[in-house]
Design an enzyme around this catalytic site. Structure first.
Site, short mmCIF file in Angstrom:
data_model
loop_
_atom_site.label_atom_id
_atom_site.label_comp_id
_atom_site.label_asym_id
_atom_site.label_seq_id
_atom_site.Cartn_x
_atom_site.Cartn_y
_atom_site.Cartn_z
N ASN A 69 1.12 -1.69 0.43
CA ASN A 69 -0.02 0.03 -0.18
C ASN A 69 0.72 1.01 -0.01
O ASN A 69 0.96 1.59 0.97
CB ASN A 69 -0.58 -0.20 0.93
CG ASN A 69 -1.45 1.11 1.24
OD1 ASN A 69 -1.62 2.42 0.49
ND2 ASN A 69 -2.76 1.27 2.96
N TRP A 70 0.91 1.92 -1.09
CA TRP A 70 2.25 3.00 -1.20
C TRP A 70 1.38 4.14 -0.77
O TRP A 70 1.95 4.95 -0.38
CB TRP A 70 2.71 3.30 -2.79
CG TRP A 70 3.28 2.07 -3.71
CD1 TRP A 70 3.39 0.55 -2.23
CD2 TRP A 70 3.57 1.88 -4.72
NE1 TRP A 70 4.15 0.43 -3.60
CE2 TRP A 70 4.63 0.63 -4.89
CE3 TRP A 70 3.65 2.55 -6.14
CZ2 TRP A 70 5.53 0.24 -6.03
CZ3 TRP A 70 3.65 2.20 -7.27
CH2 TRP A 70 4.83 1.08 -7.42
N LYS A 71 0.30 4.79 -0.29
CA LYS A 71 -0.13 5.76 0.51
C LYS A 71 -0.01 6.73 -0.48
O LYS A 71 0.29 6.59 -1.96
CB LYS A 71 -0.66 5.19 1.55
CG LYS A 71 -0.25 4.61 2.47
CD LYS A 71 -0.37 4.56 3.55
CE LYS A 71 -0.58 2.98 4.62
NZ LYS A 71 -0.15 3.05 6.51
N HIS A 105 -9.59 1.43 5.15
CA HIS A 105 -8.42 1.52 5.25
C HIS A 105 -8.54 2.46 6.81
O HIS A 105 -9.62 3.58 6.29
CB HIS A 105 -7.65 2.34 4.47
CG HIS A 105 -6.14 2.35 4.97
ND1 HIS A 105 -5.69 3.08 6.26
CD2 HIS A 105 -4.99 1.15 4.89
CE1 HIS A 105 -4.31 2.97 6.70
NE2 HIS A 105 -4.15 1.90 6.07
N GLY A 143 2.78 2.65 10.89
CA GLY A 143 3.10 3.26 10.93
C GLY A 143 4.17 3.73 12.54
O GLY A 143 4.80 4.55 12.00
N GLY A 174 2.32 -1.28 4.30
CA GLY A 174 3.34 0.71 3.84
C GLY A 174 4.19 1.02 4.01
O GLY A 174 4.77 0.52 2.88
N GLY A 175 4.71 1.15 4.73
CA GLY A 175 6.60 1.93 5.19
C GLY A 175 7.39 0.68 3.59
O GLY A 175 7.69 1.19 3.05
N GLU A 231 -7.09 4.90 7.86
CA GLU A 231 -6.51 6.25 7.68
C GLU A 231 -7.86 6.73 7.50
O GLU A 231 -8.49 8.13 7.60
CB GLU A 231 -5.27 6.23 6.62
CG GLU A 231 -4.01 5.92 7.40
CD GLU A 231 -3.21 5.75 6.82
OE1 GLU A 231 -3.23 5.83 5.49
OE2 GLU A 231 -2.35 5.17 7.25
N GLU A 279 -5.75 -4.98 10.71
CA GLU A 279 -4.45 -3.61 10.92
C GLU A 279 -5.25 -3.10 12.31
O GLU A 279 -5.44 -1.99 11.67
CB GLU A 279 -4.47 -2.60 9.63
CG GLU A 279 -4.28 -3.55 8.11
CD GLU A 279 -3.56 -2.43 7.53
OE1 GLU A 279 -2.59 -3.01 6.85
OE2 GLU A 279 -4.30 -1.32 6.89
N SER A 330 3.02 -1.63 10.32
CA SER A 330 4.55 -1.94 10.54
C SER A 330 4.89 -3.71 9.76
O SER A 330 5.90 -4.12 11.20
CB SER A 330 4.84 -1.78 12.14
OG SER A 330 4.59 -0.20 12.39
P1 PGA Z 1 2.46 0.48 7.38
O1 PGA Z 1 0.98 0.63 7.10
O2 PGA Z 1 3.85 -0.73 7.22
O3 PGA Z 1 3.83 1.11 7.16
O4 PGA Z 1 2.16 0.26 9.20
C1 PGA Z 1 0.24 -0.16 6.78
C2 PGA Z 1 -1.31 -0.54 6.06
O5 PGA Z 1 -1.81 0.98 6.79
O6 PGA Z 1 -1.85 -0.93 5.93
#
Ligand code: PGA
Length: 252
Positions: free
Chosen positions: A9-11, A96, A174, A234-235, A98, A168, A213
């Site tokens: 997930n490149w956000k 998601h 994050g 994500g990251g 966010e 999640e 994470s």
């Molecule tokens: P993260 O994000 O790996 O940076 O914690 C995961 C996500 O929000 O899908």
């Protein structure tokens, strides 16, 4: 036997140039994992077309990070499920945290998006997860089951067929503070049990990804848990070497 799936997930990260560099770095290595693990990446809407072109001929799938859930037409700024399908997108992230937490996306809105995605032939990746304060208050089960039930109540259990679920924990996203494999497994098992209770023969087949994470160091142990079927990353998905290692640990 569920085939593991790792989704990057490149956000709201990337640029045309940086994405191309990343894709060039990961493509050959991921090619080598073909047949052992399924992999997809989710760039921003703006970068979907270029990513699709860059991945042509590879087995790496493409996902969008969101969609509009109520049809198409006069809705300035939104992107419909059928537009995504037409462009060559296969997956779409729904609900998601966010978007739930920072953009006020409700359970009902997530259910609409889930339905629209399925109708267009996309595979929805439905995200559920509790905040730190909900966990501390002992509400983890209530929250994640409410988020899952909202979609099943609206769409019926059969709609979960071919869908992907992602647990999640919001506090792990994050933060560099991932759930332990035991904490994660407990919630994954709970979600699968709920799918069974709701009458789903599909419960054993549905993939439940873990997110928050996930990195090269912890992916192996997380993915070894019986109810964890891969990751939503994500990251670490923005770093070629990390992402390749995570995908490889899902395929081992
Ligand atoms: P993260 O994000 O790996 O940076 O914690 C995961 C996500 O929000 O899908």
């Amino acid at each position: 036997m569920r085939r593991k799936l790792v989704v990057g997930n490149w956000k709201m990260h990337g640029s045309l140039g940086r994405n191309r560099e990343l894709l060039e770095a990961i493509k050959p290595a991921l090619q080598g994992l073909e047949g052992r693990v399924e992999v997809a990446v989710c760039p921003s809407y703006l970068h979907l077309a270029d990513t699709i072109a860059a991945l042509a001929g590879s087995h790496v799938g493409i996902g969008a990070q969101d969609l509009f859930g109520l049809g198409e037409g006069a809705m300035t700024g939104e992107v419909s499920a059928s537009m995504l399908a037409d462009a060559g997108v296969g997956f779409v992230i729904v609900g998601h945290s966010e978007r739930r937490g920072r953009l006020g996306e409700t359970d009902a809105r997530a259910a609409d998006k889930f339905a629209a995605a399925r109708e267009a032939g996309l595979v929805p990746i439905l995200c559920v997860g509790e905040t730190r304060s909900e966990r501390n208050a002992g509400e983890t089960e209530t929250v994640v089951l409410r988020q899952l039930d909202a979609v099943i109540d609206n769409q019926g259990i059969a709609a979960m067929d071919k869908a992907v679920l992602a647990y999640e924990p919001v506090w792990a996203i994050g933060s560099g503070d991932p759930a332990t494999p035991q904490q994660a497994q407990a919630v994954h098992a709970l979600l699968r049990e709920r799918l069974k209770q709701r009458g789903g023969d599909i419960a054993d087949g549905i993939r439940i990804l873990h997110g928050g994470s996930v990195n090269a160091a912890n992916a192996g142990e997380l993915f070894a848990q019986p109810d964890i079927d891969g990751g939503l990353v994500g990251g670490a998905s923005l770093k070629a070497r990390e992402f390749i290692t995570i995908c490889a640990s899902a395929g081992s």
